[in-house]
Motif scaffolding. Structure first.
Motif, mmCIF file in Angstrom:
data_model
loop_
_atom_site.group_PDB
_atom_site.id
_atom_site.type_symbol
_atom_site.label_atom_id
_atom_site.label_comp_id
_atom_site.label_asym_id
_atom_site.label_seq_id
_atom_site.Cartn_x
_atom_site.Cartn_y
_atom_site.Cartn_z
ATOM 1 N N GLU A 245 65.091 16.818 42.782
ATOM 2 C CA GLU A 245 64.547 16.244 44.009
ATOM 3 C C GLU A 245 65.633 16.100 45.075
ATOM 4 O O GLU A 245 65.428 16.440 46.249
ATOM 5 N N GLU A 246 66.804 15.627 44.665
ATOM 6 C CA GLU A 246 67.907 15.492 45.614
ATOM 7 C C GLU A 246 68.450 16.852 46.037
ATOM 8 O O GLU A 246 68.875 17.026 47.187
ATOM 9 N N ALA A 247 68.428 17.830 45.129
ATOM 10 C CA ALA A 247 68.851 19.181 45.498
ATOM 11 C C ALA A 247 67.933 19.754 46.578
ATOM 12 O O ALA A 247 68.399 20.409 47.529
ATOM 13 N N ASN A 248 66.642 19.504 46.445
ATOM 14 C CA ASN A 248 65.698 19.960 47.472
ATOM 15 C C ASN A 248 65.929 19.232 48.795
ATOM 16 O O ASN A 248 65.828 19.837 49.878
ATOM 17 N N MET A 249 66.257 17.936 48.728
ATOM 18 C CA MET A 249 66.584 17.190 49.937
ATOM 19 C C MET A 249 67.828 17.768 50.609
ATOM 20 O O MET A 249 67.889 17.905 51.838
ATOM 21 N N LEU A 250 68.824 18.106 49.797
ATOM 22 C CA LEU A 250 70.046 18.707 50.340
ATOM 23 C C LEU A 250 69.737 20.039 51.019
ATOM 24 O O LEU A 250 70.269 20.335 52.098
ATOM 25 N N ALA A 251 68.872 20.837 50.408
ATOM 26 C CA ALA A 251 68.488 22.117 51.011
ATOM 27 C C ALA A 251 67.849 21.904 52.383
ATOM 28 O O ALA A 251 68.132 22.650 53.338
ATOM 29 N N GLU A 252 67.009 20.871 52.497
ATOM 30 C CA GLU A 252 66.382 20.562 53.783
ATOM 31 C C GLU A 252 67.424 20.132 54.818
ATOM 32 O O GLU A 252 67.369 20.531 55.985
ATOM 33 N N MET A 253 68.392 19.324 54.385
ATOM 34 C CA MET A 253 69.467 18.899 55.285
ATOM 35 C C MET A 253 70.262 20.097 55.797
ATOM 36 O O MET A 253 70.623 20.171 56.974
#
Length: 290
Positions: A245-253
């Motif tokens: 979930e945090e990896a996906n958030m990082l991708a969005e950032m």
């Protein structure tokens, strides 16, 4: 079609489907957990990512081992017998003896098959940074780049593969000698997160510290925005220690800050993950310098 093979080792953390798609073969490293040895593979000889990270979270400790010469001989010799040459891309020699083992196997095989060629590259990379490096080389091979040209291209490219990461739990870095016991204890209390990278010598180096998980994620995204080169083959990979979930958030950032889309998100594999721990986040891309 280019008549040579690309071999790497499993510390590159490329998922099996991607390695197969690229036509790349991998020699496995290994780890030992609770008295049992596992290969860094996803078959019956390996350990599932979820299981590994669950064990690490419960306080279990794992030790890791480099790939040995025999493993390289077993992988390389059939390729030479088939009439193909080999380009071997190895895990950073500053972090493992795996590259040395690959070199030793190559030297033995060249005595036995003097008509063949084996060229080796110390990638000075790790995890999906090594995976990104191999991915870019496989793309060039698919486009028709010949054996010697690709070897030179690899040497020219490797110091442009940027590795930036942070960890959730400093105790794993403490166990590996990357931070002191006192620093790990204080950092945990204050929620200090290190921002680290792999340098030009292939070493794991702390660069800065920030407070809080979200801030550390923003720091990684900012590194991509600041340092990623505007080139046609620019590619961004993310690896994570069981925190998708945090990896996906990082991708969005990253996309918000740089306009770049992340091409691959996958686990930090067992051998690297045993040292970095659950909650690790890492981003890899092509930059002017590391």
């Amino acid at each position: 079609m280019c008549d040579y093979a690309i071999i790497t080792d499993s510390s590159c953390d490329l998922p099996d489907w991607k390695a197969e798609e690229l036509g790349v073969q991998m020699v496995p490293l290994s780890l030992t957990l609770e008295g049992r040895q596992y290969l860094n593979t996803t078959d019956k000889h390996g350990i599932a990512h979820k299981e590994l990270y669950a064990q690490l979270r419960s306080g279990k400790m794992a030790t890791t081992s480099a790939a040995n010469v025999d493993a390289f001989l077993e992988k390389m010799e059939p390729i030479l017998q088939s009439g193909k040459d080999i380009l071997y891309i190895g895990f950073s020699s500053a972090l493992s003896g795996t590259y040395a083992a690959g070199n030793s196997a190559a030297a033995q095989l060249l005595e036995k098959y003097p008509e063949r060629r084996i060229l080796t590259v110390d990638s000075l990379c790790a995890s999906l940074g090594q995976g990104l490096f191999v991915y870019l080389l496989a793309q060039k091979r698919a486009q028709g780049m010949d054996f010697e040209q690709l070897h030179q291209y690899a040497e020219d490219l490797k110091l442009h593969i940027c590795h930036w990461f942070t960890v959730e739990d400093l105790q794993f870095l403490r166990r590996g000698g990357r931070v002191s016991t006192a620093a790990a204890m204080i950092g945990t209390i204050l929620s200090i997160k290190p921002i680290m990278h792999v340098d030009d010598l292939g070493r794991l180096i702390p660069v800065s510290k920030v407070r809080g998980r979200k801030v550390s994620m923003r720091a990684l995204a900012d590194k991509v925005a600041q340092d990623a080169l505007p080139r046609e083959d620019q590619t961004v990979f993310i690896s994570h220690g069981d925190c998708l979930e945090e990896a996906n958030m990082l991708a969005e950032m990253i996309t918000e800050r740089s306009g770049l889309k992340v091409s691959l998100i996958d686990y930090v594999g067992p051998v690297i993950g045993a040292h970095s721990g659950p909650g690790t986040l890492a981003v890899f891309f092509i930059g002017e310098k590391r």
